[in-house]
Design an enzyme around this catalytic site. Structure first.
Site, PDB file in Angstrom:
ATOM      1  N   ASP A  84       0.829  -1.220   0.000  1.00 16.12           N
ATOM      2  CA  ASP A  84       0.000   0.000   0.000  1.00 16.12           C
ATOM      3  C   ASP A  84       0.859   1.263   0.000  1.00 16.12           C
ATOM      4  O   ASP A  84       0.373   2.354  -0.273  1.00 16.12           O
ATOM      5  CB  ASP A  84      -0.973   0.012   1.188  1.00 16.12           C
ATOM      6  CG  ASP A  84      -0.300  -0.041   2.552  1.00 16.12           C
ATOM      7  OD1 ASP A  84       0.947  -0.117   2.621  1.00 16.12           O
ATOM      8  OD2 ASP A  84      -1.030  -0.009   3.565  1.00 16.12           O
ATOM      9  N   GLU A  85       2.172   1.101   0.292  1.00 16.19           N
ATOM     10  CA  GLU A  85       3.042   2.290   0.345  1.00 16.19           C
ATOM     11  C   GLU A  85       3.193   2.954  -1.015  1.00 16.19           C
ATOM     12  O   GLU A  85       3.636   4.102  -1.091  1.00 16.19           O
ATOM     13  CB  GLU A  85       4.416   1.934   0.920  1.00 16.19           C
ATOM     14  CG  GLU A  85       4.318   1.471   2.348  1.00 16.19           C
ATOM     15  CD  GLU A  85       5.621   1.585   3.133  1.00 16.19           C
ATOM     16  OE1 GLU A  85       6.540   2.298   2.696  1.00 16.19           O
ATOM     17  OE2 GLU A  85       5.691   0.952   4.193  1.00 16.19           O
TER      18      GLU A  85
ATOM     19  N   LYS B 102       9.121  -0.003  -5.220  1.00 15.75           N
ATOM     20  CA  LYS B 102       7.977  -0.925  -5.361  1.00 15.75           C
ATOM     21  C   LYS B 102       6.995  -0.393  -6.413  1.00 15.75           C
ATOM     22  O   LYS B 102       6.421  -1.161  -7.184  1.00 15.75           O
ATOM     23  CB  LYS B 102       7.258  -1.113  -4.017  1.00 15.75           C
ATOM     24  CG  LYS B 102       8.062  -1.841  -2.947  1.00 15.75           C
ATOM     25  CD  LYS B 102       8.391  -3.295  -3.306  1.00 15.75           C
ATOM     26  CE  LYS B 102       7.191  -4.208  -3.264  1.00 15.75           C
ATOM     27  NZ  LYS B 102       7.597  -5.641  -3.494  1.00 15.75           N
TER      28      LYS B 102
HETATM   29  P1  NAD Z   1      11.516  -9.628   4.179  1.00 18.04           P
HETATM   30  O1  NAD Z   1      12.520  -8.515   4.142  1.00 18.04           O
HETATM   31  O2  NAD Z   1      11.192 -10.265   5.478  1.00 18.04           O
HETATM   32  O3  NAD Z   1      11.992 -10.804   3.204  1.00 18.04           O
HETATM   33  C1  NAD Z   1      12.535 -10.560   1.946  1.00 18.04           C
HETATM   34  C2  NAD Z   1      13.134 -11.883   1.426  1.00 18.04           C
HETATM   35  O4  NAD Z   1      13.629 -11.637   0.113  1.00 18.04           O
HETATM   36  C3  NAD Z   1      14.303 -12.396   2.256  1.00 18.04           C
HETATM   37  O5  NAD Z   1      14.182 -13.777   2.458  1.00 18.04           O
HETATM   38  C4  NAD Z   1      15.520 -12.085   1.412  1.00 18.04           C
HETATM   39  O6  NAD Z   1      16.600 -12.989   1.590  1.00 18.04           O
HETATM   40  C5  NAD Z   1      14.928 -12.190   0.007  1.00 18.04           C
HETATM   41  N1  NAD Z   1      15.685 -11.408  -0.981  1.00 18.04           N
HETATM   42  C6  NAD Z   1      16.089 -10.116  -0.873  1.00 18.04           C
HETATM   43  N2  NAD Z   1      16.783  -9.764  -1.984  1.00 18.04           N
HETATM   44  C7  NAD Z   1      16.794 -10.849  -2.795  1.00 18.04           C
HETATM   45  C8  NAD Z   1      17.328 -11.108  -4.087  1.00 18.04           C
HETATM   46  N3  NAD Z   1      18.005 -10.182  -4.745  1.00 18.04           N
HETATM   47  N4  NAD Z   1      17.129 -12.327  -4.633  1.00 18.04           N
HETATM   48  C9  NAD Z   1      16.445 -13.284  -3.965  1.00 18.04           C
HETATM   49  N5  NAD Z   1      15.935 -13.105  -2.735  1.00 18.04           N
HETATM   50  C10 NAD Z   1      16.104 -11.899  -2.164  1.00 18.04           C
HETATM   51  O7  NAD Z   1      10.233  -9.041   3.463  1.00 18.04           O
HETATM   52  P2  NAD Z   1       8.677  -9.261   3.811  1.00 18.04           P
HETATM   53  O8  NAD Z   1       8.281  -8.325   4.867  1.00 18.04           O
HETATM   54  O9  NAD Z   1       8.414 -10.708   3.947  1.00 18.04           O
HETATM   55  O10 NAD Z   1       8.025  -8.730   2.449  1.00 18.04           O
HETATM   56  C11 NAD Z   1       7.873  -9.610   1.333  1.00 18.04           C
HETATM   57  C12 NAD Z   1       7.251  -8.841   0.185  1.00 18.04           C
HETATM   58  O11 NAD Z   1       5.989  -8.323   0.584  1.00 18.04           O
HETATM   59  C13 NAD Z   1       8.074  -7.638  -0.280  1.00 18.04           C
HETATM   60  O12 NAD Z   1       8.000  -7.574  -1.677  1.00 18.04           O
HETATM   61  C14 NAD Z   1       7.380  -6.439   0.354  1.00 18.04           C
HETATM   62  O13 NAD Z   1       7.548  -5.291  -0.425  1.00 18.04           O
HETATM   63  C15 NAD Z   1       5.940  -6.922   0.371  1.00 18.04           C
HETATM   64  N6  NAD Z   1       5.072  -6.385   1.440  1.00 18.04           N
HETATM   65  C16 NAD Z   1       5.456  -6.463   2.760  1.00 18.04           C
HETATM   66  C17 NAD Z   1       4.589  -6.007   3.751  1.00 18.04           C
HETATM   67  C18 NAD Z   1       4.951  -6.108   5.215  1.00 18.04           C
HETATM   68  O14 NAD Z   1       4.210  -5.607   6.053  1.00 18.04           O
HETATM   69  N7  NAD Z   1       6.058  -6.742   5.593  1.00 18.04           N
HETATM   70  C19 NAD Z   1       3.340  -5.497   3.400  1.00 18.04           C
HETATM   71  C20 NAD Z   1       2.991  -5.412   2.039  1.00 18.04           C
HETATM   72  C21 NAD Z   1       3.864  -5.878   1.079  1.00 18.04           C
HETATM   73  O1  DAU Z   2       2.380  -0.920   4.546  1.00 19.92           O
HETATM   74  C1  DAU Z   2       3.140  -1.996   4.093  1.00 19.92           C
HETATM   75  C2  DAU Z   2       4.577  -1.828   4.493  1.00 19.92           C
HETATM   76  O2  DAU Z   2       4.646  -2.050   5.894  1.00 19.92           O
HETATM   77  C3  DAU Z   2       5.516  -2.774   3.748  1.00 19.92           C
HETATM   78  O3  DAU Z   2       5.505  -2.441   2.388  1.00 19.92           O
HETATM   79  C4  DAU Z   2       6.942  -2.679   4.294  1.00 19.92           C
HETATM   80  O4  DAU Z   2       7.767  -3.674   3.688  1.00 19.92           O
HETATM   81  C5  DAU Z   2       6.901  -2.936   5.794  1.00 19.92           C
HETATM   82  O5  DAU Z   2       8.195  -2.784   6.343  1.00 19.92           O
HETATM   83  C6  DAU Z   2       5.926  -1.962   6.473  1.00 19.92           C
HETATM   84  O6  DAU Z   2       6.427  -0.599   6.385  1.00 19.92           O
HETATM   85  P1  DAU Z   2       6.371   0.419   7.626  1.00 19.92           P
HETATM   86  O7  DAU Z   2       7.422   1.436   7.414  1.00 19.92           O
HETATM   87  O8  DAU Z   2       4.995   0.870   7.895  1.00 19.92           O
HETATM   88  O9  DAU Z   2       6.786  -0.622   8.811  1.00 19.92           O
HETATM   89  P2  DAU Z   2       7.728  -0.483  10.072  1.00 19.92           P
HETATM   90  O10 DAU Z   2       7.507  -1.693  10.916  1.00 19.92           O
HETATM   91  O11 DAU Z   2       9.130  -0.129   9.711  1.00 19.92           O
HETATM   92  O12 DAU Z   2       7.126   0.774  10.839  1.00 19.92           O
HETATM   93  C7  DAU Z   2       5.757   0.811  11.240  1.00 19.92           C
HETATM   94  C8  DAU Z   2       5.504   2.156  11.901  1.00 19.92           C
HETATM   95  O13 DAU Z   2       6.230   2.184  13.149  1.00 19.92           O
HETATM   96  C9  DAU Z   2       6.014   3.344  11.105  1.00 19.92           C
HETATM   97  O14 DAU Z   2       5.123   4.423  11.261  1.00 19.92           O
HETATM   98  C10 DAU Z   2       7.361   3.670  11.744  1.00 19.92           C
HETATM   99  C11 DAU Z   2       7.164   3.267  13.186  1.00 19.92           C
HETATM  100  N1  DAU Z   2       8.365   2.775  13.893  1.00 19.92           N
HETATM  101  C12 DAU Z   2       9.089   1.772  13.303  1.00 19.92           C
HETATM  102  C13 DAU Z   2      10.214   1.267  13.919  1.00 19.92           C
HETATM  103  C14 DAU Z   2      11.027   0.183  13.267  1.00 19.92           C
HETATM  104  C15 DAU Z   2       8.713   3.278  15.125  1.00 19.92           C
HETATM  105  O15 DAU Z   2       8.034   4.186  15.685  1.00 19.92           O
HETATM  106  N2  DAU Z   2       9.825   2.781  15.747  1.00 19.92           N
HETATM  107  C16 DAU Z   2      10.608   1.806  15.181  1.00 19.92           C
HETATM  108  O16 DAU Z   2      11.642   1.437  15.791  1.00 19.92           O
END
Ligand code: NAD
Ligand code: DAU
Length: 339
Positions: free
Chosen positions: A126-127, A157
Protein backbone atom coordinates in the site's frame (compact mmCIF):
# COMPACT_ATOMS: atom_id res chain seq x y z
CA UNK A 1 1.43 -27.75 -10.43
CA UNK A 2 4.73 -26.06 -9.51
CA UNK A 3 4.72 -22.67 -7.80
CA UNK A 4 7.95 -20.67 -7.72
CA UNK A 5 8.08 -18.45 -4.64
CA UNK A 6 10.88 -15.86 -4.50
CA UNK A 7 11.86 -14.44 -1.12
CA UNK A 8 10.38 -17.49 0.63
CA UNK A 9 12.96 -17.34 3.44
CA UNK A 10 11.70 -13.92 4.52
CA UNK A 11 8.76 -13.00 6.74
CA UNK A 12 5.70 -13.18 4.48
CA UNK A 13 7.33 -15.56 1.99
CA UNK A 14 7.98 -18.23 4.63
CA UNK A 15 4.43 -17.92 5.96
CA UNK A 16 3.22 -18.27 2.37
CA UNK A 17 5.31 -21.41 1.78
CA UNK A 18 3.58 -23.06 4.78
CA UNK A 19 0.19 -21.77 3.68
CA UNK A 20 0.58 -23.32 0.21
CA UNK A 21 2.01 -26.65 1.45
CA UNK A 22 -0.94 -27.00 3.86
CA UNK A 23 -3.73 -25.69 1.67
CA UNK A 24 -2.62 -27.30 -1.60
CA UNK A 25 -0.61 -30.41 -0.69
CA UNK A 26 -0.88 -31.55 -4.33
CA UNK A 27 1.24 -28.59 -5.50
CA UNK A 28 5.00 -28.38 -5.47
CA UNK A 29 6.58 -25.25 -3.97
CA UNK A 30 10.03 -24.13 -5.06
CA UNK A 31 11.63 -21.27 -3.13
CA UNK A 32 14.30 -19.03 -4.66
CA UNK A 33 15.96 -16.79 -2.08
CA UNK A 34 19.34 -15.04 -1.89
CA UNK A 35 19.41 -15.31 1.93
CA UNK A 36 20.21 -11.66 2.55
CA UNK A 37 20.21 -10.44 6.18
CA UNK A 38 16.39 -10.82 6.06
CA UNK A 39 16.33 -14.38 4.73
CA UNK A 40 16.52 -17.17 7.29
CA UNK A 41 16.66 -20.90 6.60
CA UNK A 42 15.57 -21.56 10.19
CA UNK A 43 12.16 -20.21 9.13
CA UNK A 44 11.89 -23.01 6.55
CA UNK A 45 13.09 -25.88 8.74
CA UNK A 46 9.68 -27.64 8.76
CA UNK A 47 9.13 -27.06 5.03
CA UNK A 48 12.49 -28.69 4.26
CA UNK A 49 11.05 -31.98 5.56
CA UNK A 50 8.24 -31.89 3.00
CA UNK A 51 9.06 -33.69 -0.29
CA UNK A 52 6.85 -31.18 -2.16
CA UNK A 53 9.25 -28.37 -1.19
CA UNK A 54 12.59 -27.37 -2.70
CA UNK A 55 14.85 -24.54 -1.58
CA UNK A 56 17.30 -22.93 -4.00
CA UNK A 57 19.70 -20.20 -2.97
CA UNK A 58 19.94 -17.56 -5.68
CA UNK A 59 19.54 -13.90 -6.54
CA UNK A 60 16.50 -12.74 -8.53
CA UNK A 61 18.75 -10.31 -10.44
CA UNK A 62 20.99 -13.18 -11.61
CA UNK A 63 19.54 -13.87 -15.05
CA UNK A 64 21.52 -17.05 -15.69
CA UNK A 65 20.60 -18.59 -12.32
CA UNK A 66 16.93 -17.62 -12.72
CA UNK A 67 16.71 -19.11 -16.23
CA UNK A 68 18.43 -22.30 -15.09
CA UNK A 69 15.81 -22.71 -12.37
CA UNK A 70 12.92 -22.09 -14.81
CA UNK A 71 14.47 -24.64 -17.17
CA UNK A 72 14.60 -27.22 -14.37
CA UNK A 73 11.25 -26.53 -12.73
CA UNK A 74 8.98 -25.09 -15.46
CA UNK A 75 6.76 -23.32 -12.87
CA UNK A 76 3.14 -22.59 -13.77
CA UNK A 77 2.87 -19.77 -11.21
CA UNK A 78 5.57 -17.34 -10.08
CA UNK A 79 5.00 -15.28 -6.92
CA UNK A 80 7.57 -12.57 -6.38
CA UNK A 81 8.03 -11.70 -2.69
CA UNK A 82 11.79 -11.14 -2.92
CA UNK A 83 12.62 -7.56 -2.10
CA UNK A 84 14.45 -5.19 0.13
CA UNK A 85 11.53 -4.38 2.41
CA UNK A 86 12.60 -1.99 5.18
CA UNK A 87 11.90 1.73 4.68
CA UNK A 88 14.65 2.85 7.10
CA UNK A 89 17.28 0.85 5.22
CA UNK A 90 16.13 2.41 1.93
CA UNK A 91 17.06 5.82 3.34
CA UNK A 92 20.59 4.48 3.91
CA UNK A 93 21.07 2.68 0.57
CA UNK A 94 18.49 3.49 -2.15
CA UNK A 95 20.55 1.79 -4.90
CA UNK A 96 20.15 -1.67 -3.40
CA UNK A 97 16.37 -1.20 -3.41
CA UNK A 98 16.32 -0.22 -7.08
CA UNK A 99 18.50 -3.21 -7.95
CA UNK A 100 16.51 -5.87 -6.11
CA UNK A 101 13.00 -4.47 -6.31
CA UNK A 102 13.00 -3.12 -9.87
CA UNK A 103 15.70 -5.03 -11.76
CA UNK A 104 14.88 -8.24 -9.88
CA UNK A 105 11.23 -7.91 -10.90
CA UNK A 106 12.28 -7.37 -14.53
CA UNK A 107 14.50 -10.48 -14.47
CA UNK A 108 11.72 -12.63 -13.00
CA UNK A 109 9.25 -11.37 -15.60
CA UNK A 110 11.65 -11.93 -18.51
CA UNK A 111 12.07 -15.54 -17.44
CA UNK A 112 8.30 -15.85 -16.91
CA UNK A 113 7.76 -14.67 -20.50
CA UNK A 114 10.43 -16.93 -21.94
CA UNK A 115 9.08 -20.04 -20.23
CA UNK A 116 5.39 -19.16 -20.66
CA UNK A 117 4.14 -19.14 -17.07
CA UNK A 118 0.38 -19.15 -16.52
CA UNK A 119 0.56 -16.38 -13.92
CA UNK A 120 3.21 -13.96 -12.68
CA UNK A 121 2.08 -12.51 -9.35
CA UNK A 122 3.77 -9.43 -7.89
CA UNK A 123 3.55 -8.92 -4.12
CA UNK A 124 3.32 -5.17 -3.69
CA UNK A 125 2.46 -2.73 -0.94
CA UNK A 126 0.00 0.00 0.00
CA UNK A 127 3.04 2.29 0.34
CA UNK A 128 2.94 2.87 -3.43
CA UNK A 129 -0.06 5.14 -2.78
CA UNK A 130 1.90 7.41 -0.43
CA UNK A 131 0.05 8.51 2.69
CA UNK A 132 -3.30 9.93 3.80
CA UNK A 133 -3.83 12.91 6.12
CA UNK A 134 -4.54 12.07 9.76
CA UNK A 135 -7.61 14.34 9.88
CA UNK A 136 -9.48 12.65 6.98
CA UNK A 137 -10.64 9.27 8.34
CA UNK A 138 -13.10 9.11 5.41
CA UNK A 139 -10.25 8.61 2.88
CA UNK A 140 -8.96 5.15 1.86
CA UNK A 141 -6.60 3.78 -0.80
CA UNK A 142 -8.50 2.15 -3.67
CA UNK A 143 -6.93 0.53 -6.74
CA UNK A 144 -7.60 3.81 -8.57
CA UNK A 145 -5.65 5.97 -6.10
CA UNK A 146 -2.67 7.61 -7.82
CA UNK A 147 0.80 6.31 -7.09
CA UNK A 148 2.54 8.93 -4.96
CA UNK A 149 5.57 7.56 -3.14
CA UNK A 150 7.54 8.91 -0.18
CA UNK A 151 10.62 6.70 0.35
CA UNK A 152 13.16 5.03 -1.92
CA UNK A 153 11.55 1.74 -0.82
CA UNK A 154 8.04 2.71 -1.89
CA UNK A 155 9.34 4.33 -5.09
CA UNK A 156 11.15 1.11 -6.01
CA UNK A 157 7.98 -0.92 -5.36
CA UNK A 158 5.89 1.50 -7.45
CA UNK A 159 8.49 1.29 -10.24
CA UNK A 160 8.20 -2.48 -10.16
CA UNK A 161 4.38 -2.30 -10.25
CA UNK A 162 4.47 -0.08 -13.33
CA UNK A 163 6.87 -2.45 -15.02
CA UNK A 164 4.57 -5.40 -14.25
CA UNK A 165 1.59 -3.62 -15.82
CA UNK A 166 3.77 -2.62 -18.81
CA UNK A 167 4.78 -6.27 -19.36
CA UNK A 168 1.10 -7.21 -19.32
CA UNK A 169 0.16 -4.62 -21.93
CA UNK A 170 3.24 -4.79 -24.15
CA UNK A 171 4.04 -8.50 -24.04
CA UNK A 172 0.74 -9.99 -22.87
CA UNK A 173 2.36 -11.47 -19.74
CA UNK A 174 -0.44 -12.85 -17.53
CA UNK A 175 0.14 -10.84 -14.37
CA UNK A 176 -1.60 -9.85 -11.17
CA UNK A 177 -0.60 -7.55 -8.32
CA UNK A 178 -1.65 -7.38 -4.67
CA UNK A 179 -1.01 -4.22 -2.64
CA UNK A 180 -1.20 -5.03 1.03
CA UNK A 181 -1.08 -3.07 4.26
CA UNK A 182 1.28 -3.74 7.21
CA UNK A 183 1.61 -7.42 8.10
CA UNK A 184 2.50 -8.93 11.47
CA UNK A 185 2.90 -12.49 12.76
CA UNK A 186 5.49 -15.29 13.09
CA UNK A 187 8.96 -15.06 11.43
CA UNK A 188 8.83 -11.23 11.29
CA UNK A 189 12.37 -9.82 11.28
CA UNK A 190 12.94 -7.76 14.47
CA UNK A 191 13.84 -4.55 12.64
CA UNK A 192 10.12 -3.92 12.03
CA UNK A 193 7.86 -2.23 14.60
CA UNK A 194 5.99 -5.12 16.23
CA UNK A 195 8.78 -7.74 16.54
CA UNK A 196 11.27 -5.02 17.50
CA UNK A 197 9.00 -3.94 20.35
CA UNK A 198 8.29 -7.52 21.49
CA UNK A 199 11.93 -8.58 21.57
CA UNK A 200 13.14 -5.38 23.26
CA UNK A 201 10.32 -5.35 25.82
CA UNK A 202 11.14 -8.96 26.75
CA UNK A 203 14.66 -7.75 27.61
CA UNK A 204 13.26 -4.70 29.48
CA UNK A 205 14.98 -2.40 26.96
CA UNK A 206 13.69 1.01 25.84
CA UNK A 207 11.14 1.03 23.01
CA UNK A 208 12.01 3.63 20.34
CA UNK A 209 8.82 5.26 19.03
CA UNK A 210 9.43 7.61 16.09
CA UNK A 211 8.19 11.22 16.40
CA UNK A 212 5.02 11.50 18.48
CA UNK A 213 3.86 7.93 17.79
CA UNK A 214 0.62 9.11 16.18
CA UNK A 215 1.29 7.79 12.64
CA UNK A 216 -1.33 5.26 11.63
CA UNK A 217 -0.89 1.83 10.00
CA UNK A 218 -3.55 -0.68 8.91
CA UNK A 219 -2.41 -4.00 10.43
CA UNK A 220 -3.20 -7.41 8.92
CA UNK A 221 -2.28 -10.84 10.31
CA UNK A 222 0.16 -12.43 7.86
CA UNK A 223 -1.93 -15.56 7.24
CA UNK A 224 -4.79 -13.38 5.97
CA UNK A 225 -2.38 -11.81 3.47
CA UNK A 226 -1.23 -15.28 2.35
CA UNK A 227 -4.87 -16.31 1.79
CA UNK A 228 -5.44 -13.20 -0.34
CA UNK A 229 -2.38 -13.87 -2.53
CA UNK A 230 -3.39 -17.51 -2.95
CA UNK A 231 -6.85 -16.46 -4.16
CA UNK A 232 -5.60 -13.75 -6.52
CA UNK A 233 -2.84 -15.81 -8.15
CA UNK A 234 -5.24 -18.72 -8.79
CA UNK A 235 -8.55 -16.97 -9.45
CA UNK A 236 -7.91 -13.24 -9.75
CA UNK A 237 -8.40 -11.57 -13.11
CA UNK A 238 -5.33 -11.21 -15.32
CA UNK A 239 -3.78 -7.73 -15.48
CA UNK A 240 -5.58 -6.60 -12.31
CA UNK A 241 -4.46 -4.96 -9.08
CA UNK A 242 -6.11 -5.99 -5.78
CA UNK A 243 -5.75 -4.03 -2.54
CA UNK A 244 -5.50 -6.15 0.62
CA UNK A 245 -6.13 -4.77 4.10
CA UNK A 246 -8.26 -5.35 7.12
CA UNK A 247 -9.80 -2.01 8.18
CA UNK A 248 -7.64 -2.23 11.27
CA UNK A 249 -6.05 1.17 11.72
CA UNK A 250 -4.00 1.90 14.82
CA UNK A 251 -1.53 4.56 15.87
CA UNK A 252 1.98 3.25 16.50
CA UNK A 253 1.61 4.22 20.13
CA UNK A 254 -1.57 2.18 20.42
CA UNK A 255 0.20 -0.85 18.88
CA UNK A 256 3.18 -0.57 21.23
CA UNK A 257 0.89 -0.25 24.27
CA UNK A 258 -1.07 -3.33 23.15
CA UNK A 259 2.18 -5.31 22.90
CA UNK A 260 3.22 -4.12 26.38
CA UNK A 261 -0.14 -5.13 27.87
CA UNK A 262 0.11 -8.57 26.26
CA UNK A 263 3.60 -9.02 27.75
CA UNK A 264 2.72 -7.52 31.15
CA UNK A 265 5.47 -4.89 30.74
CA UNK A 266 5.26 -1.20 31.82
CA UNK A 267 4.60 1.72 29.45
CA UNK A 268 7.59 3.48 31.01
CA UNK A 269 9.73 1.48 28.53
CA UNK A 270 8.46 3.75 25.72
CA UNK A 271 10.92 6.43 24.56
CA UNK A 272 10.32 8.97 21.82
CA UNK A 273 13.12 9.23 19.26
CA UNK A 274 13.84 11.36 16.17
CA UNK A 275 11.29 10.81 13.42
CA UNK A 276 11.88 8.83 10.21
CA UNK A 277 12.62 11.21 7.29
CA UNK A 278 9.60 11.50 4.99
CA UNK A 279 7.53 9.46 7.49
CA UNK A 280 4.16 8.51 5.97
CA UNK A 281 1.29 9.62 8.20
CA UNK A 282 -1.52 7.16 7.59
CA UNK A 283 -2.17 4.07 5.48
CA UNK A 284 -5.72 2.75 5.08
CA UNK A 285 -6.84 0.18 2.52
CA UNK A 286 -10.25 -0.19 0.92
CA UNK A 287 -10.45 -3.97 0.24
CA UNK A 288 -13.87 -3.86 -1.48
CA UNK A 289 -12.60 -5.21 -4.82
CA UNK A 290 -10.98 -8.39 -3.49
CA UNK A 291 -13.98 -8.95 -1.24
CA UNK A 292 -16.53 -8.55 -4.02
CA UNK A 293 -14.63 -10.50 -6.70
CA UNK A 294 -12.99 -13.26 -4.66
CA UNK A 295 -14.87 -13.29 -1.35
CA UNK A 296 -11.72 -12.49 0.67
CA UNK A 297 -12.10 -11.14 4.19
CA UNK A 298 -9.56 -11.10 7.02
CA UNK A 299 -10.23 -13.83 9.57
CA UNK A 300 -7.95 -12.83 12.45
CA UNK A 301 -8.84 -9.92 14.73
CA UNK A 302 -6.02 -7.69 15.96
CA UNK A 303 -6.39 -8.87 19.57
CA UNK A 304 -6.21 -12.51 18.51
CA UNK A 305 -3.36 -11.86 16.05
CA UNK A 306 -1.25 -9.95 18.58
CA UNK A 307 -1.88 -12.63 21.19
CA UNK A 308 -0.74 -15.37 18.78
CA UNK A 309 2.26 -13.32 17.62
CA UNK A 310 3.51 -12.55 21.14
CA UNK A 311 3.07 -16.22 22.05
CA UNK A 312 5.07 -17.22 18.95
CA UNK A 313 7.98 -14.96 19.98
CA UNK A 314 7.83 -16.38 23.51
CA UNK A 315 7.88 -19.94 22.14
CA UNK A 316 10.61 -19.33 19.53
CA UNK A 317 13.25 -17.38 21.42
CA UNK A 318 16.10 -19.21 19.66
CA UNK A 319 14.83 -17.98 16.29
CA UNK A 320 15.10 -14.28 17.16
CA UNK A 321 18.02 -14.55 19.59
CA UNK A 322 20.12 -15.99 16.76
CA UNK A 323 19.28 -12.87 14.72
CA UNK A 324 19.94 -10.47 17.58
CA UNK A 325 23.33 -12.08 18.23
CA UNK A 326 24.65 -11.34 14.72
CA UNK A 327 25.05 -8.31 12.46
CA UNK A 328 21.79 -6.96 13.91
CA UNK A 329 23.66 -5.39 16.85
CA UNK A 330 25.62 -3.13 14.48
CA UNK A 331 22.40 -2.29 12.64
CA UNK A 332 20.64 -1.29 15.86
CA UNK A 333 23.57 0.81 17.03
CA UNK A 334 23.85 2.52 13.64
CA UNK A 335 20.14 3.32 13.33
CA UNK A 336 19.23 4.08 16.94
CA UNK A 337 22.54 4.83 18.71
CA UNK A 338 22.43 8.61 18.35
CA UNK A 339 18.75 9.04 17.74
P1 NAD B 1 11.52 -9.63 4.18
O1 NAD B 1 12.52 -8.51 4.14
O2 NAD B 1 11.19 -10.26 5.48
O3 NAD B 1 11.99 -10.80 3.20
C1 NAD B 1 12.54 -10.56 1.95
C2 NAD B 1 13.13 -11.88 1.43
O4 NAD B 1 13.63 -11.64 0.11
C3 NAD B 1 14.30 -12.40 2.26
O5 NAD B 1 14.18 -13.78 2.46
C4 NAD B 1 15.52 -12.08 1.41
O6 NAD B 1 16.60 -12.99 1.59
C5 NAD B 1 14.93 -12.19 0.01
N1 NAD B 1 15.68 -11.41 -0.98
C6 NAD B 1 16.09 -10.12 -0.87
N2 NAD B 1 16.78 -9.76 -1.98
C7 NAD B 1 16.79 -10.85 -2.79
C8 NAD B 1 17.33 -11.11 -4.09
N3 NAD B 1 18.01 -10.18 -4.75
N4 NAD B 1 17.13 -12.33 -4.63
C9 NAD B 1 16.44 -13.28 -3.97
N5 NAD B 1 15.93 -13.10 -2.73
C10 NAD B 1 16.10 -11.90 -2.16
O7 NAD B 1 10.23 -9.04 3.46
P2 NAD B 1 8.68 -9.26 3.81
O8 NAD B 1 8.28 -8.32 4.87
O9 NAD B 1 8.41 -10.71 3.95
O10 NAD B 1 8.03 -8.73 2.45
C11 NAD B 1 7.87 -9.61 1.33
C12 NAD B 1 7.25 -8.84 0.18
O11 NAD B 1 5.99 -8.32 0.58
C13 NAD B 1 8.07 -7.64 -0.28
O12 NAD B 1 8.00 -7.57 -1.68
C14 NAD B 1 7.38 -6.44 0.35
O13 NAD B 1 7.55 -5.29 -0.42
C15 NAD B 1 5.94 -6.92 0.37
N6 NAD B 1 5.07 -6.38 1.44
C16 NAD B 1 5.46 -6.46 2.76
C17 NAD B 1 4.59 -6.01 3.75
C18 NAD B 1 4.95 -6.11 5.22
O14 NAD B 1 4.21 -5.61 6.05
N7 NAD B 1 6.06 -6.74 5.59
C19 NAD B 1 3.34 -5.50 3.40
C20 NAD B 1 2.99 -5.41 2.04
C21 NAD B 1 3.86 -5.88 1.08
O1 DAU C 1 2.38 -0.92 4.55
C1 DAU C 1 3.14 -2.00 4.09
C2 DAU C 1 4.58 -1.83 4.49
O2 DAU C 1 4.65 -2.05 5.89
C3 DAU C 1 5.52 -2.77 3.75
O3 DAU C 1 5.50 -2.44 2.39
C4 DAU C 1 6.94 -2.68 4.29
O4 DAU C 1 7.77 -3.67 3.69
C5 DAU C 1 6.90 -2.94 5.79
O5 DAU C 1 8.20 -2.78 6.34
C6 DAU C 1 5.93 -1.96 6.47
O6 DAU C 1 6.43 -0.60 6.39
P1 DAU C 1 6.37 0.42 7.63
O7 DAU C 1 7.42 1.44 7.41
O8 DAU C 1 4.99 0.87 7.90
O9 DAU C 1 6.79 -0.62 8.81
P2 DAU C 1 7.73 -0.48 10.07
O10 DAU C 1 7.51 -1.69 10.92
O11 DAU C 1 9.13 -0.13 9.71
O12 DAU C 1 7.13 0.77 10.84
C7 DAU C 1 5.76 0.81 11.24
C8 DAU C 1 5.50 2.16 11.90
O13 DAU C 1 6.23 2.18 13.15
C9 DAU C 1 6.01 3.34 11.10
O14 DAU C 1 5.12 4.42 11.26
C10 DAU C 1 7.36 3.67 11.74
C11 DAU C 1 7.16 3.27 13.19
N1 DAU C 1 8.37 2.78 13.89
C12 DAU C 1 9.09 1.77 13.30
C13 DAU C 1 10.21 1.27 13.92
C14 DAU C 1 11.03 0.18 13.27
C15 DAU C 1 8.71 3.28 15.13
O15 DAU C 1 8.03 4.19 15.69
N2 DAU C 1 9.83 2.78 15.75
C16 DAU C 1 10.61 1.81 15.18
O16 DAU C 1 11.64 1.44 15.79
Amino acid sequence: MTILVTGGAGFIGSNFVYYELNKHPEDRVVCLDALTYAGNLESLEEAMKNPQFRFVRGDITDRAAVEKLFEEERPEIVVNFAAESHVDRSVEDPGLFIRTNVLGTQTMMDASRKYGVKRYHQVSTDEVYGDLPLDRPDLFFTEETHLHTSSPYSASKAGADLLVLAYARTFGLPVSITRCSNNYGPYHFPEKLIPLMITRALADESLPVYGNGLNVRDWLYVEDHCAAIDLVMRRGREGEVYNVGGHNERTNLDVVKTVLRELGKPESLITYVKDRPGHDRRYAIDPTKIHNELGWLPETTFDEGIHRTVQWYLDHQDWWKHILAGEYQNYYEHMYGNR
